[in-house]
Design a protein around this motif. Sequence first.
Motif, mmCIF file in Angstrom:
data_model
loop_
_atom_site.group_PDB
_atom_site.id
_atom_site.type_symbol
_atom_site.label_atom_id
_atom_site.label_comp_id
_atom_site.label_asym_id
_atom_site.label_seq_id
_atom_site.Cartn_x
_atom_site.Cartn_y
_atom_site.Cartn_z
ATOM 1 N N TRP A 97 0.860 -1.181 0.000
ATOM 2 C CA TRP A 97 0.000 0.000 0.000
ATOM 3 C C TRP A 97 0.901 1.236 0.000
ATOM 4 O O TRP A 97 2.094 1.152 0.279
ATOM 5 N N THR B 133 -14.996 10.304 -5.792
ATOM 6 C CA THR B 133 -14.013 9.678 -4.915
ATOM 7 C C THR B 133 -12.721 9.306 -5.640
ATOM 8 O O THR B 133 -12.745 8.722 -6.715
ATOM 9 N N ASP C 31 -9.843 8.209 -3.273
ATOM 10 C CA ASP C 31 -9.357 7.135 -2.409
ATOM 11 C C ASP C 31 -9.826 7.341 -0.978
ATOM 12 O O ASP C 31 -10.056 8.462 -0.530
ATOM 13 N N ALA D 126 -8.409 6.898 2.704
ATOM 14 C CA ALA D 126 -7.078 6.845 3.314
ATOM 15 C C ALA D 126 -7.184 6.903 4.831
ATOM 16 O O ALA D 126 -8.210 7.312 5.382
ATOM 17 N N VAL E 153 -2.490 4.980 2.008
ATOM 18 C CA VAL E 153 -3.402 5.060 0.858
ATOM 19 C C VAL E 153 -3.387 3.743 0.099
ATOM 20 O O VAL E 153 -2.506 2.903 0.281
ATOM 21 N N SER E 154 -4.367 3.568 -0.764
ATOM 22 C CA SER E 154 -4.469 2.341 -1.548
ATOM 23 C C SER E 154 -3.291 2.228 -2.517
ATOM 24 O O SER E 154 -2.799 3.237 -3.031
ATOM 25 N N ARG F 199 -3.399 3.965 -5.909
ATOM 26 C CA ARG F 199 -3.653 5.413 -5.889
ATOM 27 C C ARG F 199 -2.431 6.213 -5.422
ATOM 28 O O ARG F 199 -2.472 7.429 -5.377
ATOM 29 N N ARG F 200 -1.362 5.519 -5.099
ATOM 30 C CA ARG F 200 -0.206 6.186 -4.505
ATOM 31 C C ARG F 200 0.364 7.292 -5.403
ATOM 32 O O ARG F 200 0.498 8.444 -4.989
ATOM 33 N N ALA G 290 -13.254 -0.055 -2.459
ATOM 34 C CA ALA G 290 -11.888 -0.002 -2.963
ATOM 35 C C ALA G 290 -11.833 0.798 -4.267
ATOM 36 O O ALA G 290 -12.806 0.816 -5.040
ATOM 37 N N PRO G 291 -10.695 1.447 -4.536
ATOM 38 C CA PRO G 291 -10.535 2.178 -5.787
ATOM 39 C C PRO G 291 -10.682 1.255 -7.000
ATOM 40 O O PRO G 291 -10.317 0.075 -6.943
ATOM 41 N N THR H 233 -14.727 5.317 -7.552
ATOM 42 C CA THR H 233 -14.355 5.815 -8.876
ATOM 43 C C THR H 233 -14.976 7.201 -9.025
ATOM 44 O O THR H 233 -15.696 7.681 -8.139
#
Length: 341
Positions: A40, A82, A84, A86, A99-100, A103-104, A223-224, A229
Amino acid sequence: MGAIFGTLNTGESVPMSFGNQAEAITATKQGVAIYDRSYWGLLKISGADRLRFLHNQSTNSIQSFKPGEGCDTVFVTSTARTLDLATALITEDAILVLVSPNRRQQLMEWLDRYIFPMDQVELQDITHDYAVFSLLGQESPQVLNKFGIMDLQQKSYGSHQCFEIAGYSLRIAVGSGLDTPGYTLILPTSIATSVWQVLTQAGAIPLGETVWQHLRVLAGRPAPDTELTEDYNPLEAGLWQTLSFDKGCYIGQETITRLNTYKGVKQKLWGIRLKASVSAGTPILIDDVKVGKLTSYTNSDGKHFGLGYIRTKAGGVGSTVKVGEVEGEVVDVPFLTYQKL
């Protein structure tokens, strides 16, 4: 330890399974499991303006938290779509933001855009410098007790401080990342192997990515790229616990306030208990009318379960639906809320 590795769409190679799915699931209910979240993203925000900065860039009231506290918060676009979900941990001199994995890089670039020349803010990606483990299960406190760690019991979600485990220094926060009781550990990568071995020897059962995703869907954690989304906002995603409705201006605030004030939530994310397997992306029907879409699916021991968005006016908990040709029942999931806390 018998890990079977797989490659995620982020390019990360992670343990998908330890060949112990049933044992790991049972451990989260009756014992304790350990999940490696090191892939992550872990971001560090420092500088004198760090609290104000994150406060203005996400949905929770970050400036109200003190060192040793933490919370979940959502990054959204200017129209409240949206990006993410966190977790932010406030330390004496920085904010650590988990963060996911997918999505980093996007969030690093997103946040950097909003750092202006006069801002005393420094943004760092420290993902590869630290490991992140989560302990999940009722027996998590007992595992920490073996190392003399009792200060976090009865503390609120997000509370954290530094401890030693078998001589290794690390940060431990209340919360497993799901609705399951547990803790999240942040530690230098140089001691990750040693700490993992110490914790598994103390009784924690290794848990792979496949089981985590199964538990995520059952719990309802969005979840992303599936539930999070740019088609959805945090109110629709059931993330009301991450929202502050009175903290003032932040990115997406105007839209979120308007949706809440005028009851404008047009769809909601629910759990769906299914009678057979079905693919994510399948339309959800009530009386042969499309009312939504399945976003995630999982199964275990012949039990089928999914997450999906359903139009608010079409129905909620207790509604009978069809997902494609498969019958299902709409149910609550523990991670989500649809009212102010």
